[in-house]
Design a protein around this motif. Structure first.
Motif, PDB file in Angstrom:
ATOM      1  N   GLU A  39      38.442   9.318  11.430  1.00 35.26           N
ATOM      2  CA  GLU A  39      38.804   9.547   9.807  1.00 35.26           C
ATOM      3  C   GLU A  39      39.001   8.870   8.849  1.00 35.26           C
ATOM      4  O   GLU A  39      38.861   8.439   8.374  1.00 35.26           O
ATOM      5  CB  GLU A  39      39.780  10.884   9.879  1.00 35.26           C
ATOM      6  N   GLY A  40      40.542   8.057  10.133  1.00 34.79           N
ATOM      7  CA  GLY A  40      40.707   7.074   8.660  1.00 34.79           C
ATOM      8  C   GLY A  40      39.565   5.332   8.761  1.00 34.79           C
ATOM      9  O   GLY A  40      39.712   5.110   7.396  1.00 34.79           O
ATOM     10  N   ALA A  41      38.851   6.028   9.842  1.00 34.03           N
ATOM     11  CA  ALA A  41      37.836   4.566   9.562  1.00 34.03           C
ATOM     12  C   ALA A  41      37.150   4.641   8.677  1.00 34.03           C
ATOM     13  O   ALA A  41      36.510   3.960   7.677  1.00 34.03           O
ATOM     14  CB  ALA A  41      37.679   4.590  11.079  1.00 34.03           C
ATOM     15  N   LYS A  42      35.872   6.056   8.807  1.00 35.55           N
ATOM     16  CA  LYS A  42      36.097   6.343   7.669  1.00 35.55           C
ATOM     17  C   LYS A  42      36.485   6.666   6.366  1.00 35.55           C
ATOM     18  O   LYS A  42      35.031   6.192   5.694  1.00 35.55           O
ATOM     19  CB  LYS A  42      35.041   7.654   8.246  1.00 35.55           C
ATOM     20  N   GLU A  43      37.695   6.329   5.832  1.00 34.88           N
ATOM     21  CA  GLU A  43      37.819   6.711   4.381  1.00 34.88           C
ATOM     22  C   GLU A  43      37.853   5.214   4.047  1.00 34.88           C
ATOM     23  O   GLU A  43      37.705   4.704   2.642  1.00 34.88           O
ATOM     24  CB  GLU A  43      39.803   7.039   4.779  1.00 34.88           C
ATOM     25  N   VAL A  44      37.795   3.793   4.505  1.00 34.14           N
ATOM     26  CA  VAL A  44      38.247   2.541   4.214  1.00 34.14           C
ATOM     27  C   VAL A  44      36.771   2.121   4.469  1.00 34.14           C
ATOM     28  O   VAL A  44      36.079   1.575   3.698  1.00 34.14           O
ATOM     29  CB  VAL A  44      38.457   2.255   5.637  1.00 34.14           C
ATOM     30  N   ALA A  45      35.983   2.461   5.657  1.00 33.51           N
ATOM     31  CA  ALA A  45      34.576   2.836   5.418  1.00 33.51           C
ATOM     32  C   ALA A  45      33.542   2.574   4.185  1.00 33.51           C
ATOM     33  O   ALA A  45      33.071   1.675   3.560  1.00 33.51           O
ATOM     34  CB  ALA A  45      34.110   2.601   7.262  1.00 33.51           C
ATOM     35  N   GLU A  46      33.592   4.012   4.319  1.00 40.51           N
ATOM     36  CA  GLU A  46      32.479   5.142   2.710  1.00 40.51           C
ATOM     37  C   GLU A  46      32.897   4.222   1.934  1.00 40.51           C
ATOM     38  O   GLU A  46      31.407   4.020   1.642  1.00 40.51           O
ATOM     39  CB  GLU A  46      32.831   5.715   3.301  1.00 40.51           C
ATOM     40  N   PRO A  47      33.148   3.965   1.405  1.00 39.45           N
ATOM     41  CA  PRO A  47      33.619   3.150  -0.063  1.00 39.45           C
ATOM     42  C   PRO A  47      32.602   1.903   0.325  1.00 39.45           C
ATOM     43  O   PRO A  47      31.812   1.500  -1.549  1.00 39.45           O
ATOM     44  CB  PRO A  47      34.819   2.769  -0.561  1.00 39.45           C
ATOM     45  N   LEU A  48      32.777   1.122   1.196  1.00 38.30           N
ATOM     46  CA  LEU A  48      32.163  -0.154   0.941  1.00 38.30           C
ATOM     47  C   LEU A  48      31.024   0.231   1.569  1.00 38.30           C
ATOM     48  O   LEU A  48      30.086  -0.580   1.636  1.00 38.30           O
ATOM     49  CB  LEU A  48      32.883  -0.719   2.137  1.00 38.30           C
ATOM     50  N   GLY A  49      29.874   0.826   2.073  1.00 39.08           N
ATOM     51  CA  GLY A  49      29.141   1.219   2.497  1.00 39.08           C
ATOM     52  C   GLY A  49      29.005   0.932   4.221  1.00 39.08           C
ATOM     53  O   GLY A  49      27.304   0.458   4.466  1.00 39.08           O
ATOM     54  N   ALA A  50      30.246   0.827   4.626  1.00 40.83           N
ATOM     55  CA  ALA A  50      30.087   0.355   6.044  1.00 40.83           C
ATOM     56  C   ALA A  50      30.228   1.336   6.418  1.00 40.83           C
ATOM     57  O   ALA A  50      30.215   2.774   6.739  1.00 40.83           O
ATOM     58  CB  ALA A  50      31.420  -0.531   5.815  1.00 40.83           C
ATOM     59  N   LYS A  51      30.172   0.888   8.211  1.00 45.93           N
ATOM     60  CA  LYS A  51      29.694   1.771   9.376  1.00 45.93           C
ATOM     61  C   LYS A  51      31.631   1.767   9.562  1.00 45.93           C
ATOM     62  O   LYS A  51      32.234   1.295   9.739  1.00 45.93           O
ATOM     63  CB  LYS A  51      29.225   0.858  10.576  1.00 45.93           C
ATOM     64  N   ALA A  52      31.107   3.012  10.350  1.00 45.86           N
ATOM     65  CA  ALA A  52      32.849   3.477  11.309  1.00 45.86           C
ATOM     66  C   ALA A  52      32.613   4.100  12.200  1.00 45.86           C
ATOM     67  O   ALA A  52      31.485   4.331  12.829  1.00 45.86           O
ATOM     68  CB  ALA A  52      33.480   4.753  10.383  1.00 45.86           C
ATOM     69  N   TYR A  53      33.310   3.328  12.941  1.00 42.01           N
ATOM     70  CA  TYR A  53      33.246   3.563  14.558  1.00 42.01           C
ATOM     71  C   TYR A  53      35.057   3.876  14.855  1.00 42.01           C
ATOM     72  O   TYR A  53      36.115   3.301  14.676  1.00 42.01           O
ATOM     73  CB  TYR A  53      33.338   2.736  15.467  1.00 42.01           C
ATOM     74  N   GLY A  54      34.705   4.090  16.134  1.00 40.51           N
ATOM     75  CA  GLY A  54      36.139   5.635  16.897  1.00 40.51           C
ATOM     76  C   GLY A  54      36.886   4.105  17.349  1.00 40.51           C
ATOM     77  O   GLY A  54      38.025   4.447  18.260  1.00 40.51           O
ATOM     78  N   THR A  55      36.583   3.130  18.043  1.00 43.73           N
ATOM     79  CA  THR A  55      36.811   2.482  19.037  1.00 43.73           C
ATOM     80  C   THR A  55      36.020   0.499  18.955  1.00 43.73           C
ATOM     81  O   THR A  55      34.909   0.094  18.368  1.00 43.73           O
ATOM     82  CB  THR A  55      36.616   1.914  20.614  1.00 43.73           C
ATOM     83  N   GLY A  56      37.134   0.021  19.130  1.00 42.01           N
ATOM     84  CA  GLY A  56      36.808  -1.589  18.932  1.00 42.01           C
ATOM     85  C   GLY A  56      35.329  -2.226  19.474  1.00 42.01           C
ATOM     86  O   GLY A  56      34.826  -2.882  18.893  1.00 42.01           O
ATOM     87  N   ALA A  57      35.960  -1.568  20.516  1.00 40.72           N
ATOM     88  CA  ALA A  57      34.313  -2.504  21.706  1.00 40.72           C
ATOM     89  C   ALA A  57      33.256  -1.526  21.037  1.00 40.72           C
ATOM     90  O   ALA A  57      32.250  -2.354  20.756  1.00 40.72           O
ATOM     91  CB  ALA A  57      34.652  -0.952  22.955  1.00 40.72           C
ATOM     92  N   GLU A  58      33.477  -0.812  20.460  1.00 37.51           N
ATOM     93  CA  GLU A  58      31.878  -0.490  19.849  1.00 37.51           C
ATOM     94  C   GLU A  58      31.131  -1.230  18.395  1.00 37.51           C
ATOM     95  O   GLU A  58      30.576  -1.643  18.512  1.00 37.51           O
ATOM     96  CB  GLU A  58      31.817   1.428  19.335  1.00 37.51           C
ATOM     97  N   LEU A  59      32.312  -1.530  17.531  1.00 34.03           N
ATOM     98  CA  LEU A  59      32.434  -2.213  16.567  1.00 34.03           C
ATOM     99  C   LEU A  59      31.983  -3.780  17.164  1.00 34.03           C
ATOM    100  O   LEU A  59      31.026  -4.326  16.494  1.00 34.03           O
ATOM    101  CB  LEU A  59      33.875  -2.814  16.077  1.00 34.03           C
TER     102      LEU A  59
END
Length: 335
Positions: A39-59
């Motif tokens: 949820e913290g990742a989404k909070e930062v990503a969504e205003p930027l139109g960026a993707k959000a992931y739960g792990t560094g490996a996925e990113l």
């Protein structure tokens, strides 16, 4: 080209990097954010139109991520740094590179297998104008060689979760790296002294500490680490040479003169004090990624700082005895 950056770590430091990349710097764009707190990742990503992931490996595995900026806790850096290297992606990792020499060596080995320097460690003080002038004064040679370095690292306060070892591995590591940078040589021994503690600390904390280090040529470094000084965030450094000294200015701020005397504003945090240095560090990294080249500090610098920290922690745990810094031979890859 625009460098597509993936950010791992959506906490305070990560968000500060997002702000500078999106509003102050050129050539880069945040396209993905990862954090264990999705949820913290989404909070930062969504205003930027960026993707959000739960792990560094996925990113890191995302083909639309060109380069990776890591701003998580030090103890979890190594797996993501190694994954970025194996994916052939440049990575800017906030200090420390890792919290053990063994993890740092694993990173060094991964980078050598890749055959290419991909790792920059976030030692932002190297980009501070004052420190750069100090280094230039020493390299100029007019004042002779260095004999002493006096450092002071003072914080107004720290959170309750901050423990005594953090004064070495999270705070003094900045002085450890910048002294290596200024002097151009390794630190070979360390001891940690424990003065009378301030009453303005949590009971579990021993504060202040003084780290005393010696370099290969015999330069003596003393670093006061004082993390509940109350009045503000104050970084001081004086380089003593044979025929003169040079020291940091007082935060490069204006001075007010009135009936209360001469005074200047005091910073409250490292993000305030080193704002310009952070910007220059990240901007240089982005431009280097554009050119497909490495600049700035290396994984070796991260390893060397962690080895000095390790010796400092051993001294702290053993009543302030002097401890030799143990390091592997420097690989030719980093020469």
């Amino acid at each position: 080209m625009t460098v597509r950056i993936g950010l791992i770590g959506a906490g305070g430091m990560g968000r500060a990097h997002v702000e500078r990349i999106e509003t102050e710097l050129a050539g880069g764009r945040i396209v993905a954010v990862a954090d264990l707190n999705l949820e913290g990742a989404k909070e930062v990503a969504e205003p930027l139109g960026a993707k959000a992931y739960g792990t560094g490996a996925e990113l890191i595995a995302d083909e639309e991520v060109d380069a990776v900026l890591i701003a998580t806790f030090g103890k979890v850096h190594a797996p993501d740094v190694i994954a970025a290297i194996e994916a052939g992606k440049y990575v800017l990792c906030e200090k420390p590179l890792a919290t053990t020499p063994q993890d740092c060596i694993a990173i060094l080995e991964a980078e050598q297998r890749a055959g290419k320097k991909l790792v920059t460690v976030g030692f932002m003080r190297r980009f501070d104008a004052g420190y750069q002038e100090m280094r230039a004064a020493l390299e100029g040679g007019e004042l002779g060689y260095a004999t002493l370095v006096h450092c002071r690292h003072r914080n107004p306060s720290v959170p309750e979760g901050y423990v005594t070892r953090n004064m070495i591995d999270d705070t003094a590591i900045h002085e450890i790296d910048i002294c290596r940078y200024l002097l151009g040589e390794e630190i070979v021994s360390v001891r940690v002294d424990t003065p009378r503690s301030t009453s303005r600390r949590f009971e579990h904390l021993t504060d202040p500490l003084v780290l005393v280090a010696t370099t290969e040529s015999g330069v003596l470094i003393d670093d006061e680490i004082n993390v509940n000084i109350q009045f503000g965030y104050s970084i001081e450094c004086e380089l003593v040479m044979e025929a003169g000294t040079i020291r940091l200015g007082d935060q490069n701020r204006t001075v007010t003169r009135d009936s209360l005397g001469n005074r200047n504003p005091i910073c409250r945090s490292h993000i305030d004090r080193f704002h310009d240095a952070f910007n220059q560090e990240v901007q240089q990294w982005i431009r280097a990624v554009e050119r497909d080249e490495h600049t700035g500090s290396t994984a070796w610098d991260g390893y060397a700082a962690t080895c000095v920290v390790d010796a400092g922690l051993e001294s702290l745990d053993n009543g302030g005895k002097e401890v030799a810094v143990s390091m592997i031979a420097k690989p030719e890859f980093y020469a």
